[in-house]
Design a protein around this motif. Sequence first.
Motif, PDB file in Angstrom:
ATOM      1  N   VAL A  17      60.081  41.326  32.820  1.00  0.00           N
ATOM      2  CA  VAL A  17      60.038  42.607  33.534  1.00  0.00           C
ATOM      3  C   VAL A  17      61.436  43.193  33.659  1.00  0.00           C
ATOM      4  O   VAL A  17      61.647  44.402  33.451  1.00  0.00           O
ATOM      5  CB  VAL A  17      59.383  42.402  34.914  1.00  0.00           C
ATOM      6  CG1 VAL A  17      59.479  43.679  35.753  1.00  0.00           C
ATOM      7  CG2 VAL A  17      57.923  41.971  34.762  1.00  0.00           C
ATOM      8  N   ALA A  18      62.423  42.383  34.002  1.00  0.00           N
ATOM      9  CA  ALA A  18      63.784  42.885  34.198  1.00  0.00           C
ATOM     10  C   ALA A  18      64.349  43.487  32.916  1.00  0.00           C
ATOM     11  O   ALA A  18      64.956  44.572  32.943  1.00  0.00           O
ATOM     12  CB  ALA A  18      64.685  41.762  34.707  1.00  0.00           C
ATOM     13  N   GLU A  19      64.162  42.797  31.784  1.00  0.00           N
ATOM     14  CA  GLU A  19      64.677  43.320  30.518  1.00  0.00           C
ATOM     15  C   GLU A  19      63.937  44.588  30.112  1.00  0.00           C
ATOM     16  O   GLU A  19      64.532  45.512  29.540  1.00  0.00           O
ATOM     17  CB  GLU A  19      64.553  42.260  29.421  1.00  0.00           C
ATOM     18  CG  GLU A  19      65.477  41.069  29.585  1.00  0.00           C
ATOM     19  CD  GLU A  19      66.922  41.457  29.358  1.00  0.00           C
ATOM     20  OE1 GLU A  19      67.178  42.468  28.682  1.00  0.00           O
ATOM     21  OE2 GLU A  19      67.821  40.750  29.864  1.00  0.00           O
ATOM     22  N   THR A  20      62.650  44.681  30.392  1.00  0.00           N
ATOM     23  CA  THR A  20      61.898  45.882  30.043  1.00  0.00           C
ATOM     24  C   THR A  20      62.367  47.072  30.863  1.00  0.00           C
ATOM     25  O   THR A  20      62.559  48.179  30.341  1.00  0.00           O
ATOM     26  CB  THR A  20      60.396  45.635  30.273  1.00  0.00           C
ATOM     27  OG1 THR A  20      59.991  44.484  29.535  1.00  0.00           O
ATOM     28  CG2 THR A  20      59.578  46.827  29.832  1.00  0.00           C
ATOM     29  N   VAL A  21      62.554  46.865  32.166  1.00  0.00           N
ATOM     30  CA  VAL A  21      63.038  47.949  33.029  1.00  0.00           C
ATOM     31  C   VAL A  21      64.429  48.394  32.597  1.00  0.00           C
ATOM     32  O   VAL A  21      64.739  49.594  32.562  1.00  0.00           O
ATOM     33  CB  VAL A  21      63.022  47.491  34.496  1.00  0.00           C
ATOM     34  CG1 VAL A  21      63.704  48.519  35.390  1.00  0.00           C
ATOM     35  CG2 VAL A  21      61.586  47.259  34.961  1.00  0.00           C
ATOM     36  N   SER A  22      65.288  47.421  32.248  1.00  0.00           N
ATOM     37  CA  SER A  22      66.635  47.774  31.804  1.00  0.00           C
ATOM     38  C   SER A  22      66.601  48.578  30.506  1.00  0.00           C
ATOM     39  O   SER A  22      67.353  49.554  30.350  1.00  0.00           O
ATOM     40  CB  SER A  22      67.450  46.486  31.627  1.00  0.00           C
ATOM     41  OG  SER A  22      68.735  46.766  31.142  1.00  0.00           O
TER      42      SER A  22
END
Length: 595
Positions: free
Chosen positions: A548-553
């Motif tokens: 999730v964090a990499e996708t949001v970034s």
Amino acid sequence: MRRHLAALLAAAALLAAVAPARAAWVETRPTAHAAVVDVERNGTATVTQELGIRLRGGPLAELTVAGVDGDAEPLPDATVICTDDAKFGTVPLSVTREPDGSLKLNIERERGLRTGSYVFRFSYRTHLLQRELIRRVGSHVELRWVGPRLDDGLDSARVTFRIPEASAAPMLPSPGASGGAVNELDELGGVFVGNLRRAPGKDELEIVRPHVARGEPALWRVWVADSAFEAFSAAPATKTQALLTTRELGEAPRERLAWLSGALLGGLAFGALLLAKWRGFSAAAELRGAEPRALVPLSPGVRAALGGVLLALAVIAGGPWDEPTGVGVLLLGAMACAVLHARPGRPQPRGPGQWLPLSESDAFARAHAALPGRYLDGTTLRGAAVLGALLAGAVTLHFVERRTSPYRAVELLLLASVLLPVFLTGSARELPLPPGSDAQGLLRRVLHGLRRRSLRAVPLARLPQGGSTADELRLLVQARGALSGLMAVEIGTDHALGVGGIVAEPYVLLRVREGSPCAAALPAQLSFQRGRKVEERVAVLRPKLPTVAETVSLVSELCDLLTQPAAPPTSARSSAGKAASARKPARRASPAHAM
């Protein structure tokens, strides 16, 4: 001069007196002990012992062995060999009895023995029956032999009893059984492991004790049948004694019936469990469009019956047969019958549909029903509770049985292992996720992450033509102040097979109009394909890691790249600084590296 010569002679005499004492320094440490007790029908026995000794110093001219049989009659075949030197050969020993009952092994070698590892082998005859080491105790005949006392402890000791052939095989005494004191040795404990070999004329029972303490005369006990010895085979045993002997040497009818009943009930229960697991898993696979498979390619009924029979045989092998290797092999076969897995079905072509925005409550609602067979699925809450309760019951029985038979207690835990493939294979995580619901949890967390970065997004669902249930869910990101030509930024999910089953991996769809300023602002290494419309071009971006964090970034960097810079504030007075520049403002690095 004479005075100095006298001093030198005195020093030489002193050295000559000290030298033999230094040369005679010897340290011996026992390293191993093995004995063979060959018993005849009249109660006499030939005892052959092998004693491993680690020697330091020397020379060693004799070795004393304490604690041997009091009536030992040495035989003239004693020898010693060196295990460190193959050229040492075999040195004979002369064995004599000492007044205290010990045996002295005299080494027939002029130079004696020096530092090294040696094995002393000696034999003698003894009469165990006359010394009451063979006698009837309660309902059985017990044979005893006491090993020698050693100055240091041993990591293991081994005794092989060669007993005349009888109607029933010799066996180790039951745990906690005692038949009276012989030289106060009944209090000596120890864990014994036996291995029986039956042959015409003689039965051999090899017994291994893992540890013998320092100075401890190890007591070895064996139960044998009456017919093994002449003194007991002539006198008929009473009815009660015969029944007890049968119970201890073989199996009483009632105990045999108990074992068979337990094996039958265990086999039937396990077979029914396998059949119920298959029915639940196959029904769940049908709902998810998958094909259920078993590791053993048999029909469900035959496979369940085979698993039940193998488990029943494992119970009998661990009880009356006393075959631990057979228990392991049969349990592995029963566990193989319980292993299930799913094969994904063929993907069906998707018909026409329409993309519509949804509210969060509708998009992330759980619409799919619970799958069948969840009580036998260890990856669900209910299945984990059932598995935990069964394993807790097995552990409880283990500690209860451990008080009387540690061997049977370990077998209970081994039998409980057949539950693991039943509950941990053929789980719902191996099945394809329901259309539209596979991305709910992931996209919900991505939506919350975008909001924390002040980005707007709405759920987007695809409804098949003529249907009311969405078959795919995405997020539509609304970028404020985007460059001309940006048509949409969407976040979707793909399927991938992970360690715990099928998981969802995120991706980002970038839709731009061909030849627009938005398309010109993108790096040239991006790969585009035709979209839904003639002028639409689509690029697929993937985060470095499917989190999730990499996708949001990734989405945040993409929006920053495709957003028009804010116009600088105007003032009433003109600035005297630099002239205006038509060069494009600096932009951040492209997220295209995540392709």
